[in-house]
Design an enzyme around this catalytic site. Structure first.
Site, PDB file in Angstrom:
ATOM      1  N   CYS A  35       0.899  -1.115  -0.041  1.00  0.00           N
ATOM      2  CA  CYS A  35       0.095   0.060  -0.071  1.00  0.00           C
ATOM      3  C   CYS A  35       0.796   1.084  -0.090  1.00  0.00           C
ATOM      4  O   CYS A  35       0.162   2.510  -0.068  1.00  0.00           O
ATOM      5  CB  CYS A  35      -0.932  -0.180   1.169  1.00  0.00           C
ATOM      6  SG  CYS A  35      -2.265  -1.261   1.105  1.00  0.00           S
ATOM      7  N   ASP A  37       2.230   2.542   2.466  1.00  0.00           N
ATOM      8  CA  ASP A  37       2.594   2.777   3.879  1.00  0.00           C
ATOM      9  C   ASP A  37       1.946   2.016   5.089  1.00  0.00           C
ATOM     10  O   ASP A  37       0.995   1.208   4.623  1.00  0.00           O
ATOM     11  CB  ASP A  37       2.179   4.372   4.321  1.00  0.00           C
ATOM     12  CG  ASP A  37       0.722   4.748   3.428  1.00  0.00           C
ATOM     13  OD1 ASP A  37       0.045   3.762   3.682  1.00  0.00           O
ATOM     14  OD2 ASP A  37       0.549   5.686   3.349  1.00  0.00           O
ATOM     15  N   CYS A  61       5.311   8.134   3.872  1.00  0.00           N
ATOM     16  CA  CYS A  61       6.124   9.396   3.401  1.00  0.00           C
ATOM     17  C   CYS A  61       5.922  10.455   4.689  1.00  0.00           C
ATOM     18  O   CYS A  61       5.635   9.988   5.753  1.00  0.00           O
ATOM     19  CB  CYS A  61       5.253   9.930   2.224  1.00  0.00           C
ATOM     20  SG  CYS A  61       3.504  10.157   2.779  1.00  0.00           S
ATOM     21  N   CYS A 105      -3.470   9.418   4.954  1.00  0.00           N
ATOM     22  CA  CYS A 105      -2.183   9.286   5.951  1.00  0.00           C
ATOM     23  C   CYS A 105      -3.073   9.635   7.294  1.00  0.00           C
ATOM     24  O   CYS A 105      -2.653   8.789   8.396  1.00  0.00           O
ATOM     25  CB  CYS A 105      -1.156  10.170   6.043  1.00  0.00           C
ATOM     26  SG  CYS A 105      -0.152   9.941   4.358  1.00  0.00           S
TER      27      CYS A 105
END
Lengths: 276, 402
Positions: A35, A37, A61, A105
């Site tokens: 994915c 992350d 990230c 995120c």
């Protein structure tokens, strides 16, 4: 290059509470390498249900690191009940905003928190065995998509992709995401019947939207739009300056203005171009 | 510090390059007093035509072409689009295009757009070192094939493709061959007198000329249909007033590249190798993406296991080091690099892949500084990562490819 807030930068260059917590009694693991992350959140929750310590490990990230870092700060000292109320929007706000493409995120942060709390309670992961997988590339279920749409008031497939990654791989599930969006939005509408606006309120709101959203762009191109009258749901406007002489621009412009007015004032509004 | 003046170590020359000071100097008169239009009947404008012609010769000399085989364009993408769409126009009835799976979006995006409009597109794959299989190219050629477009050097890995061999295969079958050579021109020798390439794209800003100027090499006698139609400029092959200052700049940059190539290749390659070997030695769990030998002298693509590419770039950026990554996060598309995916690079290295691309302006001191910074950055991010030796190990599929 992404435009990250100073707060985001501070958190990814100086992440707080990094690492394993050996005496954690609630651990949440979400995401995967495929994915792009992954996040492991460690919680130490005392007998009174207060989160005494929180740590994290992130593969991802800058905004993934920052979201996890700020989340640990937000939940330390809170009771589990308080922490459970934290939404991904709260994480975004604590970071001073995230680029639209990076919203997922913050969602990952919230998911890790839920997973860790469920783990502490000895429950199974919420939602993972619930619902049907819509996006096969990133393994996102309809239940998760619906929830993110509701919590963040999303209206487009692109936004759903930004928040959940669903549809960001092969794109094959985009029609299905659109269907889910339509369902959720119409269900929400039934739940909250609109307050009828008085004519004066309506005119005032229309003027505000024109002023804030429409006019500045037109004026930049030497044009303008004027509100002439409102009759029921019909909004009469006149295009001025450069816009008045450009039939194609006028048409797209009217469509765009009508869309914004429907979204922001009343979904039944109809824009009518009045003779200047 | 002001980001514009901060001292940076620029290792992103496959993205774009610094304009050579000599190039800028050559251009400035054409942005000041010599602003005439080369098509004008007066000497003030007409004289500029001589400078445009001189630039055409300089570009031609770099690749062993004749000046009249050079068409100035606005960029590499325009050259690619002109070449491929021209080939389809001059081969009416033929509906098949052969390209590779690792092309730059300028070719790949266009081919996919054409596929949506009824053309049949075959994308040739690459092996795990990024090398193209010639037999596969040959097998893909059919009587219906109008054009083959395959890059000379890959922008992400620097891997070189056997375009001269492919050009011969195409010529033998009457198929037009185009190569996107924007990464190769100026870095590796090319001699159009000794190969069968019909069309070749090059771009100014990859070889120390500014952005906004490119050229298309069109072999004499190759049937052609312009993309931009209108005026008579470029012998009717590309309408639009000549971008004189930039054309002169491109000419100067090509002249400099030609003069320096032999010496520079050795020096830049040595710097690249120093950087590459230094990283591979000092940082555990890394791998080189792409074939080590058949490669541009300035490029290296390294996969760092257990860490994510964008995070690496952000930390490098903080230390003033510019590079780029093939990770999903940096692409904005949520998908990791299509080049590394085509090579079957395992997910663990793909998400943590960094491309360093050097130029003649890099120094040994810069490489050494980067070699101090990079191991620290990777170590720090591995501390933050949940994956790693002694932590959560990765799935077999993630480390070995699918």
């Amino acid at each position: 290059m992404w435009q990250y807030s100073e707060k985001v930068k501070d958190h990814y260059f100086h992440p707080r509470n990094v690492g394993r917590l050996d005496d954690a009694n609630g651990v949440g693991e979400v995401g995967s390498l495929a994915c792009g992350d992954a996040l492991t959140l460690y919680l130490k929750i005392n007998e009174n249900g207060v989160i005494e310590d929180a740590r994290f490990e992130t593969f991802g990230c800058g905004s993934a690191i920052a979201s996890a870092s700020v989340l640990t700060e937000m939940i330390k000292g809170k009771t589990v009940e308080e922490a459970e109320k934290i939404t991904n929007q709260d994480i975004v706000e604590a970071l001073g905003g995230l680029p639209p493409e990076k919203m997922h995120c913050s969602v990952m942060g919230r998911e890790a928190l839920e997973a860790a709390i469920a783990n502490w309670r000895g429950e199974k992961l919420p939602r993972h065995d619930e619902g049907e997988v819509v996006c096969k590339c990133f393994g996102v279920t309809d239940a998760e998509i619906k929830r993110v749409i509701r919590e963040n008031r999303l209206t487009t497939v692109e936004e759903v992709t930004n928040y959940t990654k669903a549809g960001g791989g092969c794109g094959g599930c985009k029609p299905q995401i659109q269907k889910i969006l339509d369902e959720v939005i119409s269900a929400e509408r039934v739940k909250q019947p609109r307050k009828r606006l008085t004519l004066v309120q309506k005119i005032k709101q229309i003027e505000e939207v024109l002023d804030r959203e429409i006019r500045p762009q037109l004026q930049a191109d030497g044009g303008d739009i004027e509100l002439i009258d409102v009759e029921g749901d019909r909004v009469f406007v006149a295009l001025r300056g450069a816009c008045a002489n450009c039939p194609s621009a006028g048409f797209t412009l009217a469509q765009w203005a009508e869309k914004r007015l429907r979204e922001l004032v009343d979904p039944d509004l109809v824009l009518v171009e009045a003779e200047a | 510090m002001n980001p514009a003046t901060r001292q940076v170590i620029y290792f992103d020359n496959n993205a774009t390059t610094q304009v050579a000071p000599e190039v800028l100097d050559a251009m400035l008169p054409f942005l000041r007093e010599r602003y005439g239009n080369p098509s004008s009947m007066h000497t003030f404008g007409g004289a500029v035509a001589h400078d445009v012609q001189r630039a055409r010769e300089q570009v031609a000399e770099l690749i062993g072409a004749s000046p009249e085989e050079i068409i100035f364009t606005s960029c590499g993408t325009e050259s690619d689009s002109t070449a491929i769409r021209s080939a389809l126009e001059v081969r009416p009835g033929k509906r098949h295009i052969v390209t590779s799976r690792v092309e730059h979006p300028a070719v790949r995006g266009l081919c996919r757009w054409l596929a949506d409009r009824g053309y049949r597109v075959t994308e040739i794959g690459v092996n795990n070192e990024g090398l193209l299989d010639l037999a596969e190219v040959e097998a893909a050629l059919t009587p219906d094939t109008a054009v083959v477009s395959i890059m000379a050097a890959n922008n992400e890995t620097g891997v070189l493709f056997p375009v001269e061999r492919i050009a011969e295969m195409c010529r033998a079958r009457g198929i037009l061959f185009h190569t996107d050579a924007v990464q190769a021109v100026g870095k590796v020798p090319l001699d159009m007198r000794r190969n069968a390439i019909d069309m070749l794209s090059l771009s100014g800003h990859k070889l120390h000329a500014p952005k906004g100027i490119g050229a298309l090499y069109l072999r004499r006698g190759t049937p052609f249909q312009p993309l931009l139609i209108g005026g008579h400029q470029e012998q009717g092959r590309r309408a639009g007033t000549e971008n004189t200052a930039y054309i002169v700049g491109l000419g100067k940059a090509c002249e400099m590249a030609r003069a320096a190539m032999a010496e520079e290749t050795i020096r830049v390659r040595a710097l690249r190798d120093r950087l590459e070997n230094g990283i591979l030695e000092r940082v555990p769990y890394t791998r080189l993406n792409g074939n080590r030998e058949q490669r541009l002298p300035n490029t290296t693509n390294i996969g760092f296991k257990y860490v994510e590419g964008e995070a690496i770039l952000l930390y490098l950026d903080q230390a003033g080091i510019c590079a780029s990554s093939g990770s999903a996060c940096t692409s904005g598309s949520l998908q990791p690099s299509h080049v590394l995916s085509a090579m079957g690079v395992p997910m663990a290295y793909k998400q943590g892949s960094i491309r360093f691309s050097l130029s003649r302006y890099n120094t040994e001191a810069e490489v050494d500084r980067a070699l101090e910074v990079i191991p620290q950055v990777i170590a720090r991010l591995r501390e933050i990562s949940p994956f790693g030796p002694g932590k959560k190990e990765l799935l077999e599929a993630e480390t070995t490819g699918h």
